[in-house]
Design a protein around this motif. Structure first.
Motif, short mmCIF file in Angstrom:
data_model
loop_
_atom_site.label_atom_id
_atom_site.label_comp_id
_atom_site.label_asym_id
_atom_site.label_seq_id
_atom_site.Cartn_x
_atom_site.Cartn_y
_atom_site.Cartn_z
N PRO A 27 -18.59 4.25 3.43
CA PRO A 27 -18.46 2.80 3.27
C PRO A 27 -17.37 2.48 2.23
O PRO A 27 -17.49 2.84 1.06
N LEU A 28 -16.33 1.82 2.66
CA LEU A 28 -15.23 1.46 1.76
C LEU A 28 -15.42 0.03 1.28
O LEU A 28 -15.58 -0.88 2.10
N ILE A 29 -15.39 -0.14 -0.04
CA ILE A 29 -15.62 -1.46 -0.64
C ILE A 29 -14.51 -1.75 -1.64
O ILE A 29 -14.13 -0.90 -2.43
N GLY A 30 -13.97 -2.97 -1.58
CA GLY A 30 -12.94 -3.37 -2.52
C GLY A 30 -11.53 -3.14 -2.00
O GLY A 30 -11.32 -2.62 -0.90
N SER A 31 -10.57 -3.52 -2.80
CA SER A 31 -9.16 -3.41 -2.41
C SER A 31 -8.72 -1.95 -2.36
O SER A 31 -9.22 -1.10 -3.10
N ILE A 32 -7.76 -1.68 -1.49
CA ILE A 32 -7.21 -0.34 -1.35
C ILE A 32 -5.71 -0.40 -1.59
O ILE A 32 -4.99 -1.11 -0.90
N ASP A 33 -5.26 0.34 -2.61
CA ASP A 33 -3.83 0.45 -2.85
C ASP A 33 -3.38 1.87 -2.50
O ASP A 33 -4.18 2.67 -2.00
N THR A 34 -2.11 2.17 -2.72
CA THR A 34 -1.59 3.47 -2.34
C THR A 34 -2.32 4.61 -3.04
O THR A 34 -2.66 5.62 -2.41
N GLN A 35 -2.58 4.44 -4.35
CA GLN A 35 -3.25 5.49 -5.11
C GLN A 35 -4.66 5.72 -4.61
O GLN A 35 -5.10 6.86 -4.42
N ARG A 36 -5.40 4.63 -4.36
CA ARG A 36 -6.77 4.80 -3.90
C ARG A 36 -6.80 5.38 -2.48
O ARG A 36 -7.67 6.19 -2.15
N ALA A 37 -5.85 4.99 -1.65
CA ALA A 37 -5.78 5.53 -0.28
C ALA A 37 -5.59 7.04 -0.32
O ALA A 37 -6.20 7.79 0.46
N LYS A 38 -4.75 7.50 -1.25
CA LYS A 38 -4.53 8.94 -1.39
C LYS A 38 -5.81 9.65 -1.81
O LYS A 38 -6.16 10.71 -1.27
N ILE A 39 -6.54 9.04 -2.75
CA ILE A 39 -7.78 9.64 -3.23
C ILE A 39 -8.83 9.64 -2.13
O ILE A 39 -9.59 10.60 -1.99
#
Length: 288
Positions: free
Chosen positions: A179-191
């Motif tokens: 379950p993905l919650i909250g905004s996703i930026d490049t860094q979080r997408a990588k993680i």
């Protein structure tokens, strides 16, 4: 040089006096390492301050300038790291530097005013230049090191938070939900990708349901990153199912030319879970 040695010895012999003078004037808010309610921390501060006093004092007798400033940089680096670990604000630290600079210089003046020393104004000016230049170097090195350590600590915290915000929850032996919650930026997408691959392998996941219903905005970057995650999972034998995909997300994928035709997509997580039983029944034995 004789006066320089005498000044050095005078300062070293007065390390306790200088440190006590600082402790009597320093003020820290409750919970700060500079407050008067933490005796153990106080002992550490005394040791650090005494080391600082003797390190600065070396500039008056050691003509090896490079050696002097290496010692100064080492002290600044060690203490900066310690201040970051105690979450001490840089503003509060610089304030203490300001207080102790005056205390230290007053002690040098005290030595110069003693009638037996016969210190000329020219000599006092030379000492002033040496002292303040060294002190400025300490502060400059401290701020640079503190900033580097602080940024590294923040990055580590952000990465940990991002990893914790991407948990894979097992439903059965083979099926899990992300379950993905909250905004996703490049860094979080990588993680998300790194964490998903690792968790899927560790938990022997065969089918991963990626739920996007808690992601407020899925732009071009996010859609592309999600496609990469799905492709990477496919390479390690994990089937991906996506839920919570809104119309604008689908439009973004189309504009990017991303082929989601091989990915099973449901409008809600509930509908996906209703159909997962069929997937479990129909999957091929030893498919991985």
């Amino acid at each position: 040089m004789k006066n320089n040695v005498a000044l050095h010895d005078f300062i070293v012999n007065n390390t306790d006096s200088l440190t006590n003078a600082w402790f009597q004037t320093k003020k820290g808010k409750e919970g700060s390492i500079y407050s008067s309610t933490a005796p153990v921390i106080g002992d550490k501060l005394r040791l650090q301050n005494k080391k600082f006093i003797t390190t600065i004092a070396q500039i008056f007798i050691n003509i090896d300038t490079e050696s002097n400033y290496e010692a100064i940089k080492q002290w600044a680096s060690d203490v900066a790291k310690d201040r970051v670990s105690t979450n001490t604000e840089l503003k509060e630290i610089i304030s203490q530097f300001k207080v102790f600079r005056q205390i230290y210089w007053n002690k040098i003046n005290e030595f110069a005013l003693q009638s037996t020393n016969s210190i000329t104004p020219e000599k006092l000016l030379t000492w002033s230049n040496l002292f303040h230049y060294a002190f400025d170097n300490v502060i400059e090195e401290f701020v640079a090191t503190y900033t580097a350590y602080h940024q590294a600590a923040l990055l580590a915290q952000q990465e940990m938070i991002s990893e914790l915000s991407s948990p894979i929850i097992k439903l059965t032996n083979e099926i899990s939900v992300l379950p993905l919650i909250g905004s996703i930026d490049t860094q979080r997408a990588k993680i998300i990708m790194e964490s998903s691959l690792q968790q899927c392998q560790e938990k022997n996941v065969e089918c991963l349901v990626i739920d996007l219903s808690g992601v407020p905005i899925v732009d071009t970057m996010v859609a592309n990153q999600l496609f990469i995650v799905v492709s990477a999972l496919e390479l390690i034998g994990v089937k991906s199912i996506m839920t919570g995909v809104r119309p604008e997300v689908a439009q973004t994928a189309v504009h990017l030319g991303l082929d989601f035709s091989k990915i099973t997509i449901y409008s809600t997580l509930e509908k996906a879970l209703e159909n997962l039983e069929n997937y479990t029944k129909n999957r091929k034995p030893n498919s991985r």
